[in-house]
Enzyme design. Structure first.
Site, PDB file in Angstrom:
ATOM      1  N   TYR A  98      -1.066   5.777 -15.467  1.00 19.71           N
ATOM      2  CA  TYR A  98      -0.336   5.438 -14.235  1.00 19.71           C
ATOM      3  C   TYR A  98       0.944   6.259 -14.065  1.00 19.71           C
ATOM      4  CZ  TYR A  98      -3.349   1.420 -13.146  1.00 19.71           C
ATOM      5  OH  TYR A  98      -4.409   0.603 -12.798  1.00 19.71           O
TER       6      TYR A  98
ATOM      7  N   HIS B 249      -9.920  -0.956 -11.326  1.00 18.18           N
ATOM      8  CA  HIS B 249      -9.373   0.360 -11.003  1.00 18.18           C
ATOM      9  C   HIS B 249     -10.504   1.312 -10.642  1.00 18.18           C
ATOM     10  CE1 HIS B 249      -7.270   4.228 -11.368  1.00 18.18           C
ATOM     11  NE2 HIS B 249      -8.337   4.635 -12.027  1.00 18.18           N
TER      12      HIS B 249
ATOM     13  N   GLU C  98      -9.140  11.199 -15.704  1.00 18.66           N
ATOM     14  CA  GLU C  98      -9.074   9.852 -16.281  1.00 18.66           C
ATOM     15  C   GLU C  98     -10.185   9.625 -17.303  1.00 18.66           C
ATOM     16  OE1 GLU C  98      -8.990   7.409 -12.753  1.00 18.66           O
ATOM     17  OE2 GLU C  98      -6.929   7.979 -12.291  1.00 18.66           O
TER      18      GLU C  98
ATOM     19  N   PHE D  20       7.600  -1.828  -9.797  1.00 22.66           N
ATOM     20  CA  PHE D  20       6.610  -2.672 -10.471  1.00 22.66           C
ATOM     21  C   PHE D  20       6.002  -2.009 -11.707  1.00 22.66           C
ATOM     22  CE2 PHE D  20       4.331  -0.436  -7.005  1.00 22.66           C
ATOM     23  CZ  PHE D  20       3.326   0.210  -7.722  1.00 22.66           C
TER      24      PHE D  20
ATOM     25  N   LYS E 250      -9.910  -4.539 -15.177  1.00 27.87           N
ATOM     26  CA  LYS E 250      -8.586  -4.817 -15.734  1.00 27.87           C
ATOM     27  C   LYS E 250      -8.617  -6.144 -16.519  1.00 27.87           C
ATOM     28  CE  LYS E 250      -6.305  -2.183 -12.020  1.00 27.87           C
ATOM     29  NZ  LYS E 250      -5.342  -2.264 -10.868  1.00 27.87           N
TER      30      LYS E 250
ATOM     31  N   ASN F 173      -5.488  -7.306  -9.340  1.00 26.26           N
ATOM     32  CA  ASN F 173      -6.578  -6.881  -8.443  1.00 26.26           C
ATOM     33  C   ASN F 173      -7.846  -6.422  -9.158  1.00 26.26           C
ATOM     34  OD1 ASN F 173      -5.587  -4.413  -9.240  1.00 26.26           O
ATOM     35  ND2 ASN F 173      -5.021  -3.699  -7.192  1.00 26.26           N
TER      36      ASN F 173
HETATM   37  P1  IDP Z   1      -5.147   1.519  -6.378  1.00 27.49           P
HETATM   38  O1  IDP Z   1      -5.419   0.780  -7.682  1.00 27.49           O
HETATM   39  O2  IDP Z   1      -5.777   0.803  -5.214  1.00 27.49           O
HETATM   40  O3  IDP Z   1      -5.482   2.979  -6.448  1.00 27.49           O
HETATM   41  P2  IDP Z   1      -2.330   2.297  -6.592  1.00 27.49           P
HETATM   42  O4  IDP Z   1      -1.381   2.421  -5.446  1.00 27.49           O
HETATM   43  O5  IDP Z   1      -2.806   3.544  -7.263  1.00 27.49           O
HETATM   44  O6  IDP Z   1      -3.566   1.395  -6.108  1.00 27.49           O
HETATM   45  O7  IDP Z   1      -1.626   1.360  -7.671  1.00 27.49           O
HETATM   46  C1  IDP Z   1      -2.174   1.227  -8.964  1.00 27.49           C
HETATM   47  C2  IDP Z   1      -2.106  -0.224  -9.367  1.00 27.49           C
HETATM   48  O8  IDP Z   1      -0.745  -0.613  -9.471  1.00 27.49           O
HETATM   49  C3  IDP Z   1      -2.702  -1.207  -8.351  1.00 27.49           C
HETATM   50  O9  IDP Z   1      -4.114  -1.326  -8.446  1.00 27.49           O
HETATM   51  C4  IDP Z   1      -2.002  -2.483  -8.741  1.00 27.49           C
HETATM   52  O10 IDP Z   1      -2.582  -3.048  -9.927  1.00 27.49           O
HETATM   53  C5  IDP Z   1      -0.611  -1.970  -9.089  1.00 27.49           C
HETATM   54  N1  IDP Z   1       0.290  -2.054  -7.936  1.00 27.49           N
HETATM   55  C6  IDP Z   1       0.351  -1.207  -6.881  1.00 27.49           C
HETATM   56  N2  IDP Z   1       1.292  -1.603  -5.997  1.00 27.49           N
HETATM   57  C7  IDP Z   1       1.827  -2.732  -6.510  1.00 27.49           C
HETATM   58  C8  IDP Z   1       2.848  -3.623  -6.076  1.00 27.49           C
HETATM   59  O11 IDP Z   1       3.461  -3.460  -5.003  1.00 27.49           O
HETATM   60  N3  IDP Z   1       3.126  -4.689  -6.883  1.00 27.49           N
HETATM   61  C9  IDP Z   1       2.489  -4.887  -8.074  1.00 27.49           C
HETATM   62  N4  IDP Z   1       1.514  -4.089  -8.519  1.00 27.49           N
HETATM   63  C10 IDP Z   1       1.200  -3.018  -7.760  1.00 27.49           C
HETATM   64 MG    MG Z   2      -4.603   4.504  -7.582  1.00 30.25          MG
END
Ligand code: IDP
Ligand code: MG
Length: 160
Positions: A60, A126, A137, A68, A20, A123
């Site tokens: 997404y 992905h 994807e 968010f 990212k 984070n």
């Molecule tokens: P993942 O990336 O671990 O699969 P997902 O639940 O699919 O997690 O969420 C996709 C992305 O959305 C996350 O990696 C993160 O960047 C963002 N995200 C998920 N939950 C939150 C949140 O509560 N606050 C802000 N960003 C979030």
């Molecule tokens: Mg995910």
């Protein structure tokens, strides 16, 4: 052509892994790619790419009702990302383990997020959550001709 690899071909999966914008800005590209290389997966596609808004929204789309979501789209489109296609037996689940929990504070040490990040909204990486999403994807982020079919020189040293 390596006949001894063909037996396991039906198990082969692909995962879409993306560094990212925070990972790119923080100079973590080499470190993150290195973890997948060292594990022994096969790199099929790789590019630095400025993601347009509509592609981020499509990628997404399952999260579009989350509070968010707008910030997530701003984050993913805020600078270049590194798009990767990685292939291997069990690569989808294994990559998720290498990446660690969504919240980096809960991600185990030794994982990418556990070692390199502190917040869910930053984070760094992905990884596809299922083999079907891996295919979906990769089709979304790569054009025809951007993926390479090749056999690594390491192949026979990675799998018996
Ligand atoms: P993942 O990336 O671990 O699969 P997902 O639940 O699919 O997690 O969420 C996709 C992305 O959305 C996350 O990696 C993160 O960047 C963002 N995200 C998920 N939950 C939150 C949140 O509560 N606050 C802000 N960003 C979030
Ligand atoms: Mg995910």
């Amino acid at each position: 052509f390596l006949p001894h690899l063909v037996a396991s071909m039906e198990d082969v999966e692909v995962s879409y892994i993306m560094i990212k914008p925070d990972g790119v800005q923080r100079g973590l590209v080499g470190e993150i790619i290195s973890r997948f290389e060292k594990k022994g997966f096969l790199l099929k596609g790789l590019k630095l790419f400025q993601c347009p808004k509509d592609l981020a929204e499509e990628h997404y789309k399952d999260l579009k009702d989350k509070s968010f979501f707008p910030k997530l789209i701003d984050y993913i489109t805020s600078g270049p990302v590194v798009c990767m296609a990685w292939e291997g037996v069990g690569v989808v689940a294994s990559a998720r383990k290498l990446i660690g929990a969504t919240n980096p504070l809960q991600a185990e040490p030794g994982t990418i997020r556990g070692d390199l990040a502190v917040q869910t909204g930053r984070n760094v990486v992905h990884g596809s959550d299922s083999p079907d999403n891996g295919q979906r994807e990769i089709a979304l982020w790569f054009k025809e001709g951007e993926l390479c079919q090749w056999v690594s020189a390491q192949a026979s040293w990675l799998r018996e």
